[in-house]
Write an enzyme that holds these catalytic residues in place. Structure first.
Site, mmCIF file in Angstrom:
data_model
loop_
_atom_site.group_PDB
_atom_site.id
_atom_site.type_symbol
_atom_site.label_atom_id
_atom_site.label_comp_id
_atom_site.label_asym_id
_atom_site.label_seq_id
_atom_site.Cartn_x
_atom_site.Cartn_y
_atom_site.Cartn_z
ATOM 1 N N SER A 56 0.716 -1.107 -0.024
ATOM 2 C CA SER A 56 -0.050 -0.170 0.069
ATOM 3 C C SER A 56 0.955 1.491 0.201
ATOM 4 O O SER A 56 2.247 1.148 0.330
ATOM 5 C CB SER A 56 -0.891 0.003 1.035
ATOM 6 O OG SER A 56 -0.183 0.113 2.369
ATOM 7 N N ASP A 93 -1.340 -1.581 -4.019
ATOM 8 C CA ASP A 93 -2.659 -1.696 -3.353
ATOM 9 C C ASP A 93 -3.263 -0.346 -3.109
ATOM 10 O O ASP A 93 -2.627 0.567 -2.686
ATOM 11 C CB ASP A 93 -2.486 -2.477 -2.030
ATOM 12 C CG ASP A 93 -4.000 -2.924 -1.540
ATOM 13 O OD1 ASP A 93 -4.753 -2.961 -2.320
ATOM 14 O OD2 ASP A 93 -3.923 -2.844 -0.066
ATOM 15 N N GLU A 145 -11.471 0.007 -9.708
ATOM 16 C CA GLU A 145 -12.627 -0.429 -8.219
ATOM 17 C C GLU A 145 -13.895 0.658 -8.832
ATOM 18 O O GLU A 145 -13.864 1.547 -9.291
ATOM 19 C CB GLU A 145 -12.035 -0.047 -7.213
ATOM 20 C CG GLU A 145 -13.178 -0.331 -6.146
ATOM 21 C CD GLU A 145 -12.699 -0.492 -4.925
ATOM 22 O OE1 GLU A 145 -11.500 -0.813 -4.323
ATOM 23 O OE2 GLU A 145 -13.460 -0.418 -3.927
ATOM 24 N N HIS A 189 -13.083 -2.809 4.659
ATOM 25 C CA HIS A 189 -11.579 -2.970 5.411
ATOM 26 C C HIS A 189 -11.757 -2.786 7.022
ATOM 27 O O HIS A 189 -12.452 -2.467 7.655
ATOM 28 C CB HIS A 189 -10.657 -1.621 4.776
ATOM 29 C CG HIS A 189 -10.362 -1.752 3.389
ATOM 30 N ND1 HIS A 189 -11.090 -0.987 2.552
ATOM 31 C CD2 HIS A 189 -9.761 -2.413 2.715
ATOM 32 C CE1 HIS A 189 -10.549 -1.202 1.379
ATOM 33 N NE2 HIS A 189 -9.877 -2.113 1.179
ATOM 34 N N GLY A 190 -10.456 -3.343 7.495
ATOM 35 C CA GLY A 190 -10.137 -3.427 8.987
ATOM 36 C C GLY A 190 -10.944 -4.491 9.685
ATOM 37 O O GLY A 190 -11.367 -5.377 9.218
ATOM 38 N N ASN A 275 -8.247 -10.140 -1.133
ATOM 39 C CA ASN A 275 -7.446 -9.413 -0.262
ATOM 40 C C ASN A 275 -7.520 -9.628 1.111
ATOM 41 O O ASN A 275 -8.609 -9.402 1.644
ATOM 42 C CB ASN A 275 -7.642 -7.889 -0.573
ATOM 43 C CG ASN A 275 -7.203 -7.466 -1.886
ATOM 44 O OD1 ASN A 275 -6.824 -8.292 -2.712
ATOM 45 N ND2 ASN A 275 -7.389 -6.121 -2.156
ATOM 46 N N ILE A 276 -6.273 -9.883 1.940
ATOM 47 C CA ILE A 276 -6.359 -10.198 3.203
ATOM 48 C C ILE A 276 -5.011 -9.396 3.876
ATOM 49 O O ILE A 276 -4.122 -9.753 3.449
ATOM 50 C CB ILE A 276 -6.199 -11.639 3.451
ATOM 51 C CG1 ILE A 276 -7.428 -12.567 3.005
ATOM 52 C CG2 ILE A 276 -6.303 -11.925 5.049
ATOM 53 C CD1 ILE A 276 -7.454 -14.065 2.965
#
Ligand code: G3H
Ligand code: 13P
Ligand code: ZN
Length: 330
Positions: A56, A93, A145, A189-190, A275-276
């Site tokens: 990222s 990312d 996206e 996310h999160g 995505n992890i």
């Protein structure tokens, strides 16, 4: 200018084609440091899985862009040394500007994401098309996206989410030329993906999140058959790891993720990349906290980062083998 091809990396084109045909998904794991990268490589080599190493913009700032690039190059050599030549993608990312994407292409990335999902549609199209035009000159693949994920994470924040509108996808692909598309179907996310009031509770008081919008995914698949779809925000937030974090002094409250059976279902569809990041963060934190609490006299970082790396590797292998199905596909 460094070409990813000289570093032994691959772009995502062929591995997505195989994932689509074989009905599995490629893991995209974020890394910021050596132990995370070691765990990813060891897990993927042992499970014989292709892998997408994600960086990222926050990771670039944290670890230094040059160092990260050499680490990814090192990952290729390390995998070979471990005896299996797995396909490795180095992916940006959530790229947010053309300049950042361009810089990553020049640094040897084989794939970039340009995330214009928060922009008005026409601006998202224009920005994404510009990145694709540049990246494709170097055979670097591009992820775009459509739709906005909920959730708040350091550099990735979206106060209000909107699901992907399937009516937009064909036009977006035609106008941008992207190689894969991230969509919003209820992931975020999160580690706190849903507010407690959005969830039910089981008898043990564990939060049960609302299901993903598979109807939107199916509608997208119908409109762009065979096109690789990406799921962001796909951590499952394992409750046993959250419990370890909290047992040893952590304060993760109401943490809830996407149930793994839903991710397994997604992996058999057009979703080719999952995505992890957060699950790895929780696994590391659990292991480090446990060492700090149970062995307070330790002060050698290897004595807590080592167990953190072991727990991460175990987590990644589980994801590959039991959730994504990318094992033995390298
Ligand atoms: O989706 C975002 C990733 O989890 C990266 O997070 O921006 O804090 O590095 P980060
Ligand atoms: P998680 O926060 O669910 O791990 O999602 C990571 C992600 O989407 C990285 O882009
Ligand atoms: Zn993401």
């Amino acid at each position: 200018m460094v070409s990813y091809k000289d570093l032994g990396l691959v772009n995502s084109r062929e591995i997505f084609k195989s994932a689509m045909a074989g009905k599995y998904a490629i893991p995209a794991f974020n890394f910021n440091n050596m132990e995370q990268l070691q765990a990813i490589v060891q897990a993927c080599v042992e499970a014989k899985s292709p892998v997408i190493l994600q960086v990222s913009s926050g990771a670039r700032k944290y670890a230094n862009q040059t160092l990260l690039r050499y680490m990814a190059q090192g990952a290729v050599e390390y995998a070979k040394e471990l005896g299996v030549n797995i396909p490795i993608v180095l992916h940006l990312d959530h790229g947010d500007t053309f300049e950042l994407c361009k810089s990553c292409v020049e640094y040897g990335f084989s794939s970039v994401m340009i995330d214009g999902s928060h922009l008005p549609y026409s601006e998202n199209v224009a920005l994404t098309a510009k990145v694709v035009e540049y990246a494709h000159k170097y055979d670097v693949t591009v992820e775009g996206e459509l739709g906005v994920l909920a959730g708040v994470e350091d550099e990735v924040a979206a106060e209000h989410h909107t699901y992907t509108q399937p009516e937009e996808v064909e036009d977006f692909l035609k106008k941008t030329g992207v190689d894969s598309l991230a969509i919003s179907i209820g992931t975020s996310h999160g580690a706190n993906k849903f507010k407690p009031e959005q969830c039910a509770r089981n008898e043990q008081g564990i939060l049960i999140p609302p299901p993903l919008r598979f109807d939107i995914l199916e509608e997208v698949e119908k409109r762009i058959p065979g096109f690789p779809i990406v799921l962001h925000g796909a951590s499952s937030v394992p409750q046993e790891l959250v419990a370890i974090v909290n047992k040893y002094g952590g304060a993760m409250k109401d943490a809830v993720g996407i149930p793994e059976e839903q991710l397994r279902r997604a992996a058999t569809s057009a979703v080719c990349k999952i995505n992890i990041d957060s699950d790895g963060r929780i696994a590391m934190t659990a292991a480090v906290r446990e060492v700090f609490a149970t062995k307070p006299s330790e002060f050698d970082p290897r004595k807590y980062l080592g167990p953190a790396r072991d727990r991460l590797k175990e987590l990644y292998k589980h994801k590959i083998i039991s959730v994504l199905g990318s094992n033995s596909r390298a």
